[in-house]
Design an enzyme around this catalytic site. Sequence first.
Site, PDB file in Angstrom:
ATOM      1  N   GLU A  93       9.616  -1.757   1.549  1.00 41.98           N
ATOM      2  CA  GLU A  93      10.826  -1.863   0.752  1.00 41.98           C
ATOM      3  C   GLU A  93      11.338  -0.443   0.559  1.00 41.98           C
ATOM      4  OE1 GLU A  93      10.509  -2.973  -3.376  1.00 41.98           O
ATOM      5  OE2 GLU A  93      12.624  -3.487  -3.497  1.00 41.98           O
ATOM      6  N   ARG A 132      -6.097  -2.959   0.700  1.00 41.27           N
ATOM      7  CA  ARG A 132      -5.301  -1.741   0.685  1.00 41.27           C
ATOM      8  C   ARG A 132      -6.188  -0.535   0.428  1.00 41.27           C
ATOM      9  NH1 ARG A 132      -1.073  -2.697  -3.512  1.00 41.27           N
ATOM     10  NH2 ARG A 132      -0.193  -0.952  -2.391  1.00 41.27           N
ATOM     11  N   LYS A 160       3.541   3.198  -6.292  1.00 41.50           N
ATOM     12  CA  LYS A 160       4.864   3.798  -6.111  1.00 41.50           C
ATOM     13  C   LYS A 160       5.509   4.081  -7.457  1.00 41.50           C
ATOM     14  CE  LYS A 160       6.700   1.860  -1.787  1.00 41.50           C
ATOM     15  NZ  LYS A 160       7.795   1.022  -1.267  1.00 41.50           N
TER      16      LYS A 160
END
Length: 563
Positions: free
Chosen positions: A42, A266, A276
């Site tokens: 994104e 992850r 983020k």
Amino acid sequence: MTSRNKNLDVLGNPRNFLEEIIEDDIKSGKHDGRVLTRFPPEPNGYLHIGHAKSICLNFGLALKYGGKTNLRFDDTNPTKEDVEYVDSIKEDVRWLGFEWDQELYASDYFEQLYLWADKLIEMDLAYVDDQTHEEIRLNRGTVTQPGKESPFRNRSLNENLDLFRRMRTGEFPDGSRVLRAKIDMGHPNMLMRDPILYRIIHAHHHRTGDNWCIYPMYDYAHGQSDSIEQITHSICTLEFDVHRPLYDWFIEKLEIFPSHQYEFARLNMTYTVMSKRKLLQLVQEKMVMGWDDPRMPTICGLRRRGYTPEAIRFFADKVGVAKRDNVIDLSLLEFCLREDLNKRAERRMAVLKPLKVIITNYPEGQSELLEAINNPEDELAGKRNIPFSRELFIEQDDFMENPPKKFFRLAPGQEVRLRYAYFIKCNEVVKDHQGNVIELHCTYDPASKGGTSPDGRKVQGTIHWVSAQHAAKAEIRLFDRLFSNEDPDDVPEGADWKDFVNPNSLIVTQGYLEPSLAQAKPLDKFQFERLGYFSVDYDSTPQRLVFNRTATLKDTWAKIAGQ
RNA sequence: UGACCUAUGGUGUAAUGGCAGCACAGCAGAUUUUGGUUCUGUUAGUCUAGGUUCGAGUCCUGGUAGGUCAACCA
């Protein structure tokens, strides 16, 4: 001797579980043996080392099995996204060394997605819900209690069609209505309790402008985007695992290309935040210089620090791929970096904390050039000449007036080698009023030129130096870890993750460098002997040289000294 | 306390019912004109209780622990 590990690929390396799946699919002729992956960020932030793992995985898998990878921007939320991020993401993926097949955007599919939503309504699998945000939340139930059906759940087909069309044309304000899938409000998986497909957002989109005021949710957009592109292996992180039933539900109901989602764990790393949101906060609250601050775990930060794409790819390979939660030791990243830099970085001498040394038996005003090897790990790197003169700088740490037993460097009466120059012996220690050592008077042995004595005499230590009169000066930035605790995400009661930002993570100092370094170009990498790997910063000019310390060297002396 | 995911040295990752291996980190030594590099050696592991089996890290059942999910974020 045959290996005990029978699960090997053609190159003899162990396969990870995704490679097994792909090889099985190829063998069984699924998708005609075609492999198409995608990297779907994104554009709402800069890529970090965790994304690097995903990039290396997605592109690496495609490369390995003769497939391709699309770069797709998941731009379904205009309020958070920006072209700045799109550009940085493309730059970072390229810098890492990967080439995508197609550059695509979820927003390219808005029309198709809208048509499919219409189709779901017609199949009585979607409805417009007029409940408030709060009502929807409350009626969803909890993880242990089923939800309640919306009073708007059984609207007529025509009313749903009409309302959804009018949502699109902008008739309704933000938040007034949503389109939901009609699945099961009692489903044990919360994501299956009539998930929201579309919401109304009157906002300017970085690509579609003001064409739309309804935007698809992630779950509704992602799988279908995969399907449109005919992605064969849609690889994402573990937290999307619970989304898979919904991913499959859309594909099944819409009867479209059966992309399949696979999940892996992850990347987490000690002393590092990967969120983020938190990284954005560090930037916005100016706790760092920017997204590309050399202390940041972002790709651009690592690049500016002096990391190489090779080191990051090597790291991604070393951390492996599995489904269990992991926390990678930062030292593994550092190892991967040093492994690469050791082979490629030319050696130079530099002094960070200078101590003046005067060679009393070296003629005043005289100088000479001495030959030095650029990189002992790489013969092709050649040689260079370094000026030597009567007045030198050495590292303060390389002298001790009262040395402990295993101190091999300079001390009163002790002889050491100046690298590539001469043996010197310290005769006199000059101090200021406070008793600080400010200058050393030494004598050199002219016969030891180059660093070896014809009489076969050995010295215990070799130290680096630079000629005071010839030295180039530069700003040197030393970096420590940005966080002082091992797991910044796991903070004690009452504490904030920001409490663990290390106040000493950046130290700016001046360095005295051998003159050849004055010509260094941005991102050039060097090993300053005994001091670590350094990289020239972006904004460096020949007038204002700035070096970032990319990595420290393994320092076994520190351990000896600590005892 | 619902569904789903996961559990192998300090860390990460292999072993696809048959000798628990590799890497990082650690420790010890050798080489070295960088206390770097390189090389050698070494410490340390199958969450737990049952079951299946000639044989279980692997299969089954229960337990325990960790993670994910209750944004109109992705």
